[in-house]
Design an enzyme around this catalytic site. Structure first.
Site, PDB file in Angstrom:
ATOM      1  N   LYS A   1       0.815  -1.222   0.000  1.00 24.51           N
ATOM      2  CA  LYS A   1       0.000   0.000   0.000  1.00 24.51           C
ATOM      3  C   LYS A   1       0.843   1.263   0.000  1.00 24.51           C
ATOM      4  CE  LYS A   1      -3.032  -1.795   3.388  1.00 24.51           C
ATOM      5  NZ  LYS A   1      -4.055  -1.520   4.415  1.00 24.51           N
TER       6      LYS A   1
ATOM      7  N   LYS B   1       2.316   2.563   2.229  1.00 20.51           N
ATOM      8  CA  LYS B   1       2.022   3.378   3.417  1.00 20.51           C
ATOM      9  C   LYS B   1       3.152   3.169   4.420  1.00 20.51           C
ATOM     10  CE  LYS B   1      -3.062   3.584   3.666  1.00 20.51           C
ATOM     11  NZ  LYS B   1      -4.236   3.307   4.527  1.00 20.51           N
TER      12      LYS B   1
HETATM   13  N1  C2G Z   1     -12.334   4.872   7.291  1.00 20.10           N
HETATM   14  C1  C2G Z   1     -13.514   5.589   7.460  1.00 20.10           C
HETATM   15  N2  C2G Z   1     -13.469   6.941   7.519  1.00 20.10           N
HETATM   16  C2  C2G Z   1     -12.284   7.599   7.416  1.00 20.10           C
HETATM   17  C3  C2G Z   1     -11.080   6.884   7.246  1.00 20.10           C
HETATM   18  C4  C2G Z   1     -11.129   5.496   7.190  1.00 20.10           C
HETATM   19  O1  C2G Z   1     -14.612   4.999   7.553  1.00 20.10           O
HETATM   20  N3  C2G Z   1     -12.292   8.952   7.476  1.00 20.10           N
HETATM   21  C5  C2G Z   1     -12.425   3.406   7.218  1.00 20.10           C
HETATM   22  C6  C2G Z   1     -11.919   2.866   5.890  1.00 20.10           C
HETATM   23  O2  C2G Z   1     -12.945   2.945   4.902  1.00 20.10           O
HETATM   24  C7  C2G Z   1     -11.570   1.430   6.256  1.00 20.10           C
HETATM   25  C8  C2G Z   1     -11.133   1.547   7.725  1.00 20.10           C
HETATM   26  O3  C2G Z   1     -11.609   2.821   8.212  1.00 20.10           O
HETATM   27  O4  C2G Z   1     -12.734   0.595   6.190  1.00 20.10           O
HETATM   28  C9  C2G Z   1      -9.630   1.498   7.875  1.00 20.10           C
HETATM   29  O5  C2G Z   1      -9.089   2.539   7.083  1.00 20.10           O
HETATM   30  P1  C2G Z   1      -7.540   2.401   6.600  1.00 20.10           P
HETATM   31  O6  C2G Z   1      -6.694   2.122   7.787  1.00 20.10           O
HETATM   32  O7  C2G Z   1      -7.231   3.541   5.704  1.00 20.10           O
HETATM   33  O8  C2G Z   1      -7.646   1.050   5.756  1.00 20.10           O
HETATM   34  P2  C2G Z   1      -6.994   0.764   4.325  1.00 20.10           P
HETATM   35  O9  C2G Z   1      -5.604   1.278   4.275  1.00 20.10           O
HETATM   36  O10 C2G Z   1      -7.972   1.197   3.317  1.00 20.10           O
HETATM   37  O11 C2G Z   1      -6.852  -0.851   4.373  1.00 20.10           O
HETATM   38  O12 C2G Z   1      -7.362  -5.255   2.766  1.00 20.10           O
HETATM   39  C10 C2G Z   1      -8.003  -4.010   2.988  1.00 20.10           C
HETATM   40  C11 C2G Z   1      -7.031  -2.956   3.442  1.00 20.10           C
HETATM   41  O13 C2G Z   1      -6.254  -3.444   4.518  1.00 20.10           O
HETATM   42  C12 C2G Z   1      -7.788  -1.702   3.860  1.00 20.10           C
END
Ligand code: C2G
Length: 143
Positions: A57, A59
């Site tokens: 990712k 990240k």
């Molecule tokens: N999220 C949210 N609102 C935000 C930020 C994040 O609802 N303002 C939700 C995202 O949609 C996700 C969860 O919080 O469902 C975790 O967000 P992230 O840590 O950014 O997850 P991500 O990097 O998208 O990883 O295999 C799937 C991946 O691991 C998802």
């Protein structure tokens, strides 16, 4: 009777799973976890490892996996935290953890519909619009 009720509770509990990095944990994540838990009785959070985040990712996490795991385990809605090491594990996770419903924020809408073929309900919940880790970092840099 108590013994029977415990067994029946375990087997009839509705089990939810969700995935994420959850770095710089914020209230958008909490909103997601709260609504995911409200869909059932037991919430498994599959937390991206530092390697998965970097390799898959791009990240760079501020907090390590162990620190992010500790934060998530302190949240009342979370029942179990396990590592996410690859994109493919979802198909086996849902069986291994007897999952009824898979939940993700709607930035992933449609991306995991294939899990329906594993007999799992797939739910995309609305993201909390105004908050993101990038936003937090930008704001702090501009202080
Ligand atoms: N999220 C949210 N609102 C935000 C930020 C994040 O609802 N303002 C939700 C995202 O949609 C996700 C969860 O919080 O469902 C975790 O967000 P992230 O840590 O950014 O997850 P991500 O990097 O998208 O990883 O295999 C799937 C991946 O691991 C998802």
């Amino acid at each position: 009777m108590f013994y029977y009720s415990k067994i029946s509770e375990v087997y009839f509990m509705k089990r939810i799973i969700t995935y994420g990095t959850f770095d710089l944990l914020h209230y958008g994540h909490i909103n997601l976890l709260q609504r995911a838990k409200a869909l059932g009785d037991y919430l498994v959070v599959v937390l991206s490892t530092d390697e998965f985040n970097w390799n898959e990712k791009q990240k760079k996490c501020y907090f390590t996996y162990d620190q992010r795991k500790k934060l998530l385990e302190a949240i009342r809605y979370v029942d179990l935290v396990i590592p996410e090491t690859n994109w493919e594990q979802k198909k086996t996770d849902v069986h291994e953890y007897h999952i009824d419903t898979f939940v993700m924020g709607d930035d992933w809408k449609g991306k995991f519909d294939y899990l329906k073929d594993e007999g799992v309900e797939v739910v995309y919940l609305s993201r909390t619009p105004e908050i993101s880790t990038t936003q937090i970092k930008t704001d702090l840099n501009n202080k």
